[in-house]
Design an enzyme around this catalytic site. Sequence first.
Site, PDB file in Angstrom:
ATOM      1  N   ASP A  35       0.824  -1.207   0.000  1.00  0.00           N
ATOM      2  CA  ASP A  35       0.000   0.000   0.000  1.00  0.00           C
ATOM      3  C   ASP A  35       0.865   1.267   0.000  1.00  0.00           C
ATOM      4  O   ASP A  35       1.680   1.457   0.911  1.00  0.00           O
ATOM      5  CB  ASP A  35      -0.896  -0.016   1.250  1.00  0.00           C
ATOM      6  CG  ASP A  35      -2.142   0.824   1.054  1.00  0.00           C
ATOM      7  OD1 ASP A  35      -2.261   1.473   0.006  1.00  0.00           O
ATOM      8  OD2 ASP A  35      -3.002   0.815   1.957  1.00  0.00           O
ATOM      9  N   ASP A  36       0.686   2.110  -1.000  1.00  0.00           N
ATOM     10  CA  ASP A  36       1.367   3.415  -1.059  1.00  0.00           C
ATOM     11  C   ASP A  36       2.896   3.324  -1.170  1.00  0.00           C
ATOM     12  O   ASP A  36       3.590   4.299  -0.897  1.00  0.00           O
ATOM     13  CB  ASP A  36       1.057   4.280   0.181  1.00  0.00           C
ATOM     14  CG  ASP A  36      -0.374   4.814   0.183  1.00  0.00           C
ATOM     15  OD1 ASP A  36      -1.140   4.450  -0.730  1.00  0.00           O
ATOM     16  OD2 ASP A  36      -0.706   5.595   1.095  1.00  0.00           O
ATOM     17  N   CYS A  75      -6.447   4.313  -3.521  1.00  0.00           N
ATOM     18  CA  CYS A  75      -6.577   2.874  -3.252  1.00  0.00           C
ATOM     19  C   CYS A  75      -7.809   2.224  -3.864  1.00  0.00           C
ATOM     20  O   CYS A  75      -7.691   1.264  -4.620  1.00  0.00           O
ATOM     21  CB  CYS A  75      -6.627   2.627  -1.746  1.00  0.00           C
ATOM     22  SG  CYS A  75      -5.250   3.333  -0.855  1.00  0.00           S
ATOM     23  N   HIS A 136     -10.752  -2.913   0.955  1.00  0.00           N
ATOM     24  CA  HIS A 136     -11.068  -1.517   0.604  1.00  0.00           C
ATOM     25  C   HIS A 136     -11.992  -1.374  -0.609  1.00  0.00           C
ATOM     26  O   HIS A 136     -11.889  -0.405  -1.365  1.00  0.00           O
ATOM     27  CB  HIS A 136      -9.767  -0.706   0.374  1.00  0.00           C
ATOM     28  CG  HIS A 136      -9.922   0.732   0.771  1.00  0.00           C
ATOM     29  ND1 HIS A 136      -8.931   1.676   0.640  1.00  0.00           N
ATOM     30  CD2 HIS A 136     -10.990   1.388   1.289  1.00  0.00           C
ATOM     31  CE1 HIS A 136      -9.358   2.841   1.065  1.00  0.00           C
ATOM     32  NE2 HIS A 136     -10.608   2.698   1.465  1.00  0.00           N
ATOM     33  N   ASP A 338      -0.252  -0.005  -5.069  1.00  0.00           N
ATOM     34  CA  ASP A 338      -1.533   0.421  -5.654  1.00  0.00           C
ATOM     35  C   ASP A 338      -1.478   1.824  -6.246  1.00  0.00           C
ATOM     36  O   ASP A 338      -2.344   2.212  -7.025  1.00  0.00           O
ATOM     37  CB  ASP A 338      -2.680   0.277  -4.649  1.00  0.00           C
ATOM     38  CG  ASP A 338      -2.399   0.985  -3.330  1.00  0.00           C
ATOM     39  OD1 ASP A 338      -1.265   1.480  -3.128  1.00  0.00           O
ATOM     40  OD2 ASP A 338      -3.313   1.047  -2.490  1.00  0.00           O
ATOM     41  N   GLN A 339      -0.466   2.594  -5.867  1.00  0.00           N
ATOM     42  CA  GLN A 339      -0.245   3.926  -6.442  1.00  0.00           C
ATOM     43  C   GLN A 339       1.089   4.440  -5.921  1.00  0.00           C
ATOM     44  O   GLN A 339       1.736   3.761  -5.133  1.00  0.00           O
ATOM     45  CB  GLN A 339      -1.370   4.903  -6.056  1.00  0.00           C
ATOM     46  CG  GLN A 339      -1.498   5.192  -4.583  1.00  0.00           C
ATOM     47  CD  GLN A 339      -2.701   4.522  -3.961  1.00  0.00           C
ATOM     48  OE1 GLN A 339      -3.715   4.350  -4.603  1.00  0.00           O
ATOM     49  NE2 GLN A 339      -2.584   4.129  -2.721  1.00  0.00           N
TER      50      GLN A 339
END
Length: 456
Positions: A35-36, A75, A136, A338-339
């Site tokens: 994540d991130d 997300c 999410h 995810d980004q």
Amino acid sequence: MKSAWLLSSLLLLLEVNCESLQGSSKPNFVLMMVDDLGIGDLGCYGNTTLRTPNIDQLAQEGAKLTHHIAAASLCTPSRAAFLTGRYPIRSGIAGVGRPGVFILNAASGGLPSQEVTFAKIAKEQGYETALIGKWHLGLNCKSSDDHCHHPSIHGFNYFFGIPLTNMRDCQPGHGTVFQFHKYLPWRTLAIVLLTAALLHYSGFITIRRWTILSLLSLLVMVTGLLAGFIMVIPYFNCVLMRDHRVVEQPFTSENLTQRMTHEAVDFIERNSARPFLLFVSFLQVHTAMFASAAFRGTSHHGIYGDAVHEVDWSVGQIMQTLDRLNLGKNTLVYLTSDQGAHREEISTRGEVHGGWNGIYKAGKSTNWEGGIRVPGILRWPGNIPGGIQVDEPTSNMDLFPTVVQLSGALVPEDREVDGHDLMDLLQGRAERSNHEFLFHYCNAYLNAVRWHPENK
Ligand SMILES: *[C@@H]1O[C@H](CO)[C@@H](O)[C@H](O)[C@H]1NC(C)=O
Ligand SMILES: *[C@@H]1O[C@H](CO)[C@@H](O)[C@H](O)[C@H]1NC(C)=O
């Protein structure tokens, strides 16, 4: 004599058959999403101060994508696109207002059940499937437990993780709301008293004693209710689930990545004899930051770097398990984010909690390159050459058709699928990616289009 010859040729035939079966047998999938995580946080993408030996080894033994693009810089939509191979706008996971992601477990939205994920298709192809970590993509529709958007609706047979995201409020002392509520009653009290005094002494109105008393009690009630509401947020947003059951509420982040890793290892062990698809969706390295005791203080980049180290450890544990069970050769492993990293993320104490996007401008929640260019590593020994680098534009949506076809199914034809199978690029049969255009949406709004013109 003749029969012996027949027998041996039959055996030979059987052997050949077995071999060709093995060569073409369905691979397992271990898909990991951090994540991130920033593309500039990994050693194999040029970071020299964070240590990510296990992820770097994946890249050494597989393919490194240098132009890998997330379909969204937030997300919820990015994950919808990853699972379905479609732009989030097609599945309706694209808000028209802020915040563009789910921030409440109680929200009634989610990934529509008529969307098809790669997990759903793999399951139909006989795969055992699991999601470990963050979802999410919604939970309920009409009641508090109909679970109409639960991962099990989308093909994941087993789920251990959180339906929402790792919110700051899930960590004691981190929430923005926490900061707000700490002084709320006193602030409100001061404002009301000052205003009353000002009105009274300037002669505008005469305030009797009982009016002040009733005003005060009203105030206590309102702020009390508000503070109470704010304090219970962690109870309804920060839940850890196993399948349909809540196992911790609010969850504690202590050792959570270790627990998730054990879950992943257990799942692989349980299913080593059959095709499986495991989606490991790390809660790290999103705020609020956490890292287990063994990793705290191990990096030069504060708790953020410690969290990256812990993720790398977890990747190592999963890879060791595959090797130990002799599954390495028959498993396609993918790692991405995810980004882009959230560059502006600063903790309430002023610590930097966002990662690094290397040479790319800006980060998460923007459509600048830093918001959407993510790491992409694929390893499948014997099928994807080791140590190669692919600079062609690819997307996290490409995993959908890739996984679907390798699982033995056909890409659905009743809907638009925006991703393209990666195998031709990875196995050197194609030099160009099929993405002539990539569209960059911010929620429901088109921000930019990337054009990859054909060489003439
Ligand atoms: C986390 O792990 C450490 C070391 O293994 C252990 O001492 C501690 O009790 C664990 N905490 C929780 C909440 O399980
Ligand atoms: C490595 O990552 C850290 C943490 O995100 C970052 O601060 C640092 O600038 C990066 N180093 C390099 C050389 O990219």
